[in-house]
Design a protein around this motif. Structure first.
Motif, PDB file in Angstrom:
ATOM      1  N   LYS A  11      11.320 -55.554 -72.906  1.00 20.67           N
ATOM      2  CA  LYS A  11      10.211 -54.292 -72.504  1.00 20.67           C
ATOM      3  C   LYS A  11       9.152 -55.024 -72.381  1.00 20.67           C
ATOM      4  CE  LYS A  11      12.588 -52.544 -76.650  1.00 20.67           C
ATOM      5  NZ  LYS A  11      12.178 -51.212 -77.311  1.00 20.67           N
ATOM      6  N   LEU A  12       9.235 -56.073 -71.646  1.00 20.08           N
ATOM      7  CA  LEU A  12       7.443 -56.821 -72.091  1.00 20.08           C
ATOM      8  C   LEU A  12       7.111 -55.762 -71.126  1.00 20.08           C
ATOM      9  CD1 LEU A  12       7.152 -59.390 -68.932  1.00 20.08           C
ATOM     10  CD2 LEU A  12       9.446 -60.397 -70.184  1.00 20.08           C
ATOM     11  N   THR A  13       5.454 -55.874 -70.767  1.00 23.68           N
ATOM     12  CA  THR A  13       5.084 -55.441 -69.870  1.00 23.68           C
ATOM     13  C   THR A  13       4.667 -56.583 -68.504  1.00 23.68           C
ATOM     14  OG1 THR A  13       4.093 -53.694 -71.091  1.00 23.68           O
ATOM     15  CG2 THR A  13       2.856 -54.347 -68.670  1.00 23.68           C
ATOM     16  N   GLN A  14       5.824 -55.988 -67.204  1.00 23.80           N
ATOM     17  CA  GLN A  14       5.871 -56.745 -66.334  1.00 23.80           C
ATOM     18  C   GLN A  14       4.523 -58.091 -65.697  1.00 23.80           C
ATOM     19  OE1 GLN A  14       4.733 -57.278 -62.988  1.00 23.80           O
ATOM     20  NE2 GLN A  14       4.875 -55.024 -62.652  1.00 23.80           N
ATOM     21  N   THR A  44      12.121 -55.606 -68.122  1.00 23.17           N
ATOM     22  CA  THR A  44      11.327 -54.997 -68.566  1.00 23.17           C
ATOM     23  C   THR A  44      10.868 -53.361 -69.313  1.00 23.17           C
ATOM     24  OG1 THR A  44      10.518 -54.625 -66.502  1.00 23.17           O
ATOM     25  CG2 THR A  44      10.595 -56.548 -67.033  1.00 23.17           C
ATOM     26  N   GLU A  45       9.704 -53.554 -69.823  1.00 27.47           N
ATOM     27  CA  GLU A  45       9.138 -52.199 -69.696  1.00 27.47           C
ATOM     28  C   GLU A  45      10.270 -51.116 -68.959  1.00 27.47           C
ATOM     29  OE1 GLU A  45       4.937 -49.934 -71.131  1.00 27.47           O
ATOM     30  OE2 GLU A  45       5.428 -51.757 -70.263  1.00 27.47           O
ATOM     31  N   LYS A  46       9.139 -51.242 -67.414  1.00 29.21           N
ATOM     32  CA  LYS A  46       9.247 -50.276 -67.253  1.00 29.21           C
ATOM     33  C   LYS A  46      11.124 -50.029 -65.802  1.00 29.21           C
ATOM     34  CE  LYS A  46       5.877 -48.206 -68.166  1.00 29.21           C
ATOM     35  NZ  LYS A  46       6.094 -46.463 -68.832  1.00 29.21           N
ATOM     36  N   GLY A  70       3.267 -56.331 -74.877  1.00 29.77           N
ATOM     37  CA  GLY A  70       4.725 -54.915 -74.680  1.00 29.77           C
ATOM     38  C   GLY A  70       5.285 -53.953 -75.387  1.00 29.77           C
ATOM     39  N   PRO A  71       5.256 -53.626 -75.237  1.00 31.39           N
ATOM     40  CA  PRO A  71       6.362 -52.603 -76.575  1.00 31.39           C
ATOM     41  C   PRO A  71       7.393 -52.959 -76.752  1.00 31.39           C
ATOM     42  CG  PRO A  71       6.372 -50.912 -74.374  1.00 31.39           C
ATOM     43  CD  PRO A  71       5.731 -52.240 -74.228  1.00 31.39           C
ATOM     44  N   GLY A  72       8.675 -54.179 -76.188  1.00 35.48           N
ATOM     45  CA  GLY A  72       9.448 -55.149 -77.045  1.00 35.48           C
ATOM     46  C   GLY A  72       8.783 -55.988 -77.835  1.00 35.48           C
ATOM     47  N   TYR A 210       5.161 -46.310 -81.495  1.00 30.82           N
ATOM     48  CA  TYR A 210       5.327 -47.613 -81.035  1.00 30.82           C
ATOM     49  C   TYR A 210       4.428 -48.271 -81.591  1.00 30.82           C
ATOM     50  CZ  TYR A 210       2.467 -47.601 -76.342  1.00 30.82           C
ATOM     51  OH  TYR A 210       2.018 -48.428 -75.403  1.00 30.82           O
TER      52      TYR A 210
END
Length: 229
Positions: A11-14, A44-46, A70-72, A210
């Motif tokens: 869930k990182l932001t790519q 990833t997040e998306k 990112g959310p992660g 979040y």
């Protein structure tokens, strides 16, 4: 040969990763590693799957370590395996860096204490909760060997800043030109100081679940740090 390592986590932001990656991959005599606990794909997040090419256990000493956001990050803030890896690498890394809310992970590892730093505008107040960090609402902040970028798209600015620091301005400018990086956004809503109030409220509402969870995690971390001898 310089070695730059990005930390991967679910869930990182790519774009936090792929923006500066595009810059670093064009640097001369530079190896770019995608680091994770295992070599399994990281989603990833998306929903984009990214394949790590090096595990933490097999990582060489990095010249630059970079943590995206990112959310992660909520889970990463208390992940001692990840935090210990960052602490160990930072002892000899030439530069310890982040994009977006990756700065909160660096802060949780104790690696921003005594430095100036920035992060995504939604999390500036959370970064301020950590002791002895001067938080600035800037696009990129460089303080000695700590370089932090703001939210998401600021990763490209961060990447070019680091490219100039590692090599020279001409190298960074050539990469910028090859990437045709000449931002001309169609709307003036890229920051809460310029976006319409209704849009700012909408984004805050969307991020609230979040962000609240993150607020509680940060509060627990900073409380524990404050009680340590």
């Amino acid at each position: 040969m310089k070695t730059i390592g990005f930390i991967l986590f679910p869930k990182l932001t790519q774009l936090d990763l792929t923006g500066p990656y595009e810059v670093f991959a064009r640097l001369p005599d530079t190896q770019v590693l995608l680091l994770s606990k295992t070599l399994d794909p990281v989603v990833t997040e998306k929903g984009m799957a990214i394949l790590p090419n090096c595990s933490f256990a097999e990582a060489p000493q990095l010249d630059v370590i970079c943590v995206p956001g990112g959310p992660g990050i909520n889970e990463c803030l208390t992940d001692e395996v990840l935090l210990d890896f960052l602490r160990q690498q930072s002892e000899q890394s030439a530069y310890v860096t982040s994009v977006c809310t990756g700065a909160l992970i660096l802060a949780a590892a104790g690696l921003l204490k005594g430095y100036r730093a920035t992060t995504h505008w939604l999390s500036l107040d959370l970064l301020r909760q950590f002791e002895d960090i001067e938080v600035l609402p800037d696009r990129v902040v460089q303080d000695r060997n700590r370089i932090t970028g703001g939210g998401v798209s600021a990763g490209i600015d961060f990447g070019l800043t680091l490219a100039a620091t590692l090599f020279d301005q001409a190298t960074a400018e050539a990469i910028q030109l090859m990437m045709e990086y000449l931002p001309q956004p169609p709307f003036d809503s890229g920051h809460p100081t310029t976006a319409p109030d209704a849009i700012v409220a909408q984004v805050k509402l969307t991020a609230a679940p979040y962000q609240e969870q993150r607020r509680k995690i940060v509060a627990a971390i900073t409380s524990a740090l404050a009680t340590r001898p």
